[in-house]
Write a protein that holds these residues in place. Structure first.
Motif, PDB file in Angstrom:
ATOM      1  N   LYS A   2       0.834  -1.193   0.000  1.00 61.07           N
ATOM      2  CA  LYS A   2       0.000   0.000   0.000  1.00 61.07           C
ATOM      3  C   LYS A   2       0.873   1.249   0.000  1.00 61.07           C
ATOM      4  N   ASP A   5      -0.203   8.006   1.800  1.00 66.73           N
ATOM      5  CA  ASP A   5      -0.691   9.292   1.317  1.00 66.73           C
ATOM      6  C   ASP A   5       0.431  10.323   1.437  1.00 66.73           C
ATOM      7  N   GLU A   6       0.701  11.055   0.363  1.00 66.84           N
ATOM      8  CA  GLU A   6       1.800  12.035   0.354  1.00 66.84           C
ATOM      9  C   GLU A   6       1.652  13.112   1.411  1.00 66.84           C
ATOM     10  N   ASP A  51      -1.361   6.861  10.180  1.00 72.05           N
ATOM     11  CA  ASP A  51      -1.799   8.244  10.066  1.00 72.05           C
ATOM     12  C   ASP A  51      -0.606   9.141  10.393  1.00 72.05           C
TER      13      ASP A  51
END
Length: 71
Positions: A2, A5-6, A51
């Motif tokens: 996976k 997220d940048e 996160d």
């Protein structure tokens, strides 16, 4: 694997680097450790769901584990 997220990755890197530099004000903002951190965090994020706060925590732990207070 996976992709992380940048935005999450950028924010986590900035947070980890800021915390590390706050504890080590003698470290230059462009120190090579930042580059190592930027390479380390994407791998951590790919291993599991992450996160910003979790990745930042991994980054801070990484910097302290490998560079500690004696850098």
């Amino acid at each position: 694997m996976k992709m992380v997220d940048e935005v999450v990755l950028k924010n986590a890197t900035e947070t980890a680097w800021s915390v590390y530099r706050a504890r080590h004000p003698d470290v230059d903002p462009q120190d090579n450790r930042r580059c190592l951190l930027e390479r380390h965090l994407p791998r951590r994020g790919e291993e599991r769901e992450s996160d910003t706060e979790e990745l930042a925590g991994f980054g801070i732990a990484y910097l302290h584990r490998f560079f500690g207070d004696g850098c």
